[in-house]
Design a protein around this motif. Sequence first.
Motif, PDB file in Angstrom:
ATOM      1  N   PHE A   1      99.846  -5.466  -0.034  1.00 44.39           N
ATOM      2  CA  PHE A   1      99.602  -6.656   0.765  1.00 44.39           C
ATOM      3  C   PHE A   1      99.236  -7.864  -0.089  1.00 44.39           C
ATOM      4  N   HIS A   2      99.630  -7.873  -1.345  1.00 44.46           N
ATOM      5  CA  HIS A   2      99.419  -9.019  -2.221  1.00 44.46           C
ATOM      6  C   HIS A   2     100.298 -10.170  -1.703  1.00 44.46           C
ATOM      7  N   PRO A   3      99.822 -11.425  -1.730  1.00 46.21           N
ATOM      8  CA  PRO A   3     100.606 -12.537  -1.192  1.00 46.21           C
ATOM      9  C   PRO A   3     102.018 -12.644  -1.761  1.00 46.21           C
ATOM     10  N   LYS A   4     102.220 -12.329  -3.041  1.00 44.12           N
ATOM     11  CA  LYS A   4     103.566 -12.394  -3.619  1.00 44.12           C
ATOM     12  C   LYS A   4     104.491 -11.384  -2.950  1.00 44.12           C
ATOM     13  N   ASN A   5     103.983 -10.194  -2.642  1.00 43.04           N
ATOM     14  CA  ASN A   5     104.795  -9.184  -1.968  1.00 43.04           C
ATOM     15  C   ASN A   5     105.159  -9.626  -0.555  1.00 43.04           C
TER      16      ASN A   5
ATOM     17  N   SER B   1      99.165 -18.919  12.683  1.00 41.40           N
ATOM     18  CA  SER B   1      97.891 -18.943  13.381  1.00 41.40           C
ATOM     19  C   SER B   1      96.815 -19.608  12.532  1.00 41.40           C
ATOM     20  N   TYR B   2      95.974 -20.391  13.197  1.00 39.32           N
ATOM     21  CA  TYR B   2      94.819 -21.015  12.549  1.00 39.32           C
ATOM     22  C   TYR B   2      93.642 -20.931  13.510  1.00 39.32           C
ATOM     23  N   THR B   3      92.523 -20.419  13.021  1.00 37.37           N
ATOM     24  CA  THR B   3      91.299 -20.342  13.818  1.00 37.37           C
ATOM     25  C   THR B   3      90.128 -20.876  13.008  1.00 37.37           C
ATOM     26  N   TYR B   4      89.303 -21.678  13.669  1.00 35.21           N
ATOM     27  CA  TYR B   4      88.055 -22.161  13.073  1.00 35.21           C
ATOM     28  C   TYR B   4      86.924 -21.664  13.963  1.00 35.21           C
ATOM     29  N   PHE B   5      85.918 -21.040  13.355  1.00 37.45           N
ATOM     30  CA  PHE B   5      84.775 -20.515  14.089  1.00 37.45           C
ATOM     31  C   PHE B   5      83.494 -20.972  13.403  1.00 37.45           C
ATOM     32  N   LYS B   6      82.534 -21.431  14.201  1.00 33.85           N
ATOM     33  CA  LYS B   6      81.254 -21.858  13.626  1.00 33.85           C
ATOM     34  C   LYS B   6      80.120 -21.398  14.525  1.00 33.85           C
ATOM     35  N   ASP B   7      79.195 -20.701  13.907  1.00 32.26           N
ATOM     36  CA  ASP B   7      77.935 -20.319  14.541  1.00 32.26           C
ATOM     37  C   ASP B   7      76.864 -21.106  13.802  1.00 32.26           C
ATOM     38  N   ASP B   8      76.267 -22.090  14.466  1.00 33.75           N
ATOM     39  CA  ASP B   8      75.326 -22.996  13.801  1.00 33.75           C
ATOM     40  C   ASP B   8      74.167 -22.270  13.123  1.00 33.75           C
TER      41      ASP B   8
ATOM     42  N   THR C   1      87.111 -19.671   8.660  1.00 35.08           N
ATOM     43  CA  THR C   1      88.472 -20.104   8.955  1.00 35.08           C
ATOM     44  C   THR C   1      89.393 -18.911   8.742  1.00 35.08           C
ATOM     45  N   ILE C   2      90.361 -18.782   9.639  1.00 33.48           N
ATOM     46  CA  ILE C   2      91.315 -17.682   9.579  1.00 33.48           C
ATOM     47  C   ILE C   2      92.708 -18.295   9.677  1.00 33.48           C
ATOM     48  N   VAL C   3      93.523 -18.064   8.657  1.00 34.83           N
ATOM     49  CA  VAL C   3      94.865 -18.639   8.594  1.00 34.83           C
ATOM     50  C   VAL C   3      95.855 -17.532   8.265  1.00 34.83           C
ATOM     51  N   GLY C   4      96.982 -17.523   8.954  1.00 33.57           N
ATOM     52  CA  GLY C   4      97.978 -16.499   8.647  1.00 33.57           C
ATOM     53  C   GLY C   4      99.183 -16.578   9.543  1.00 33.57           C
ATOM     54  N   GLY C   5      99.876 -15.465   9.617  1.00 31.70           N
ATOM     55  CA  GLY C   5     101.077 -15.408  10.423  1.00 31.70           C
ATOM     56  C   GLY C   5     101.440 -13.988  10.765  1.00 31.70           C
TER      57      GLY C   5
ATOM     58  N   ASN D   1      94.341 -14.565   6.311  1.00 29.85           N
ATOM     59  CA  ASN D   1      93.360 -14.852   5.271  1.00 29.85           C
ATOM     60  C   ASN D   1      92.068 -15.258   5.966  1.00 29.85           C
ATOM     61  N   VAL D   2      91.000 -14.542   5.661  1.00 30.28           N
ATOM     62  CA  VAL D   2      89.708 -14.776   6.287  1.00 30.28           C
ATOM     63  C   VAL D   2      88.758 -15.355   5.243  1.00 30.28           C
ATOM     64  N   SER D   3      88.165 -16.490   5.569  1.00 39.91           N
ATOM     65  CA  SER D   3      87.196 -17.123   4.685  1.00 39.91           C
ATOM     66  C   SER D   3      85.904 -17.316   5.476  1.00 39.91           C
ATOM     67  N   ARG D   4      84.826 -16.693   5.011  1.00 37.87           N
ATOM     68  CA  ARG D   4      83.537 -16.791   5.704  1.00 37.87           C
ATOM     69  C   ARG D   4      82.493 -17.383   4.768  1.00 37.87           C
ATOM     70  N   ASP D   5      81.804 -18.403   5.254  1.00 33.08           N
ATOM     71  CA  ASP D   5      80.714 -19.058   4.520  1.00 33.08           C
ATOM     72  C   ASP D   5      79.426 -18.881   5.313  1.00 33.08           C
ATOM     73  N   PHE D   6      78.511 -18.105   4.755  1.00 29.21           N
ATOM     74  CA  PHE D   6      77.257 -17.812   5.437  1.00 29.21           C
ATOM     75  C   PHE D   6      76.200 -18.843   5.092  1.00 29.21           C
ATOM     76  N   ASP D   7      75.372 -19.190   6.081  1.00 23.49           N
ATOM     77  CA  ASP D   7      74.263 -20.119   5.869  1.00 23.49           C
ATOM     78  C   ASP D   7      73.064 -19.420   5.249  1.00 23.49           C
ATOM     79  N   ASP D   8      72.920 -18.144   5.513  1.00 24.69           N
ATOM     80  CA  ASP D   8      71.802 -17.355   5.013  1.00 24.69           C
ATOM     81  C   ASP D   8      72.132 -16.815   3.618  1.00 24.69           C
ATOM     82  N   PRO D   9      71.299 -17.076   2.605  1.00 26.38           N
ATOM     83  CA  PRO D   9      71.601 -16.601   1.243  1.00 26.38           C
ATOM     84  C   PRO D   9      71.565 -15.081   1.098  1.00 26.38           C
ATOM     85  N   ILE D  10      71.074 -14.379   2.088  1.00 26.26           N
ATOM     86  CA  ILE D  10      71.066 -12.908   2.040  1.00 26.26           C
ATOM     87  C   ILE D  10      72.494 -12.369   2.065  1.00 26.26           C
ATOM     88  N   PHE D  11      73.389 -13.072   2.786  1.00 27.00           N
ATOM     89  CA  PHE D  11      74.779 -12.646   2.917  1.00 27.00           C
ATOM     90  C   PHE D  11      75.630 -13.329   1.864  1.00 27.00           C
ATOM     91  N   ILE D  12      76.670 -12.646   1.429  1.00 27.22           N
ATOM     92  CA  ILE D  12      77.565 -13.173   0.402  1.00 27.22           C
ATOM     93  C   ILE D  12      78.809 -13.745   1.074  1.00 27.22           C
TER      94      ILE D  12
END
Length: 179
Positions: free
Chosen positions: A7-11, A80-87, A93-97, A119-130
């Motif tokens: 499932f590498h993007p080049k493949n 597909s494009y999805t933006y999700f925010k939990d304050d 952000t989720i982008v794909g096809g 492609n799933v990209s998650r940015d956490f506000d809490d430094p406990i999570f990576i």
Amino acid sequence: MRDSNFFHPKNIVFVIFMCLFSCLCFGQSNVPSQGSDFWRNVRFGGGVGLSFGNNIFSATVAPSAIYDFDAQFAAGVSLSYTYFKDDDFFKSTIVGGSFIGLYNPLREIQLSTEFEYMNVSRDFDDPIFIDDNYWQPAVFFGIGYTTNNITVGVRYNVLHDDDKSIYADALVPFFRVYF
């Protein structure tokens, strides 16, 4: 031993290119001399989603197109494009096809198979999570009830992963509209 990653993007790009190339080559054998009926057999659709609640916002845009080979078989692609925010917790952000194949054994019954790659990209506000960024594949098999341009049903993700999947469960309801 080196791990292979199918499932590498080049493949994925290679597979998409080969599918499109083979469809174009196959399509050339039946081209009528007076012009092509290609666009008469293409239907467009997709989905739009918007939800909000207690410090939560989500928006999705997912256009798609399918080609009707005949009254029973169709295949297509979707973006597909999805933006999700939990304050209080994170934003994502989720982008794909996806590629989808549809088969109607009866006019009212639709069977489907779909390969989705997001492609799933998650940015956490809490430094406990990576924070993380990863590709999530999904293979769905579905069944639905069709009336005119609308199909309602359920699909099952055979690659569901409780820790990484963007869906809460392997069983996902769907609502498709194509014009």
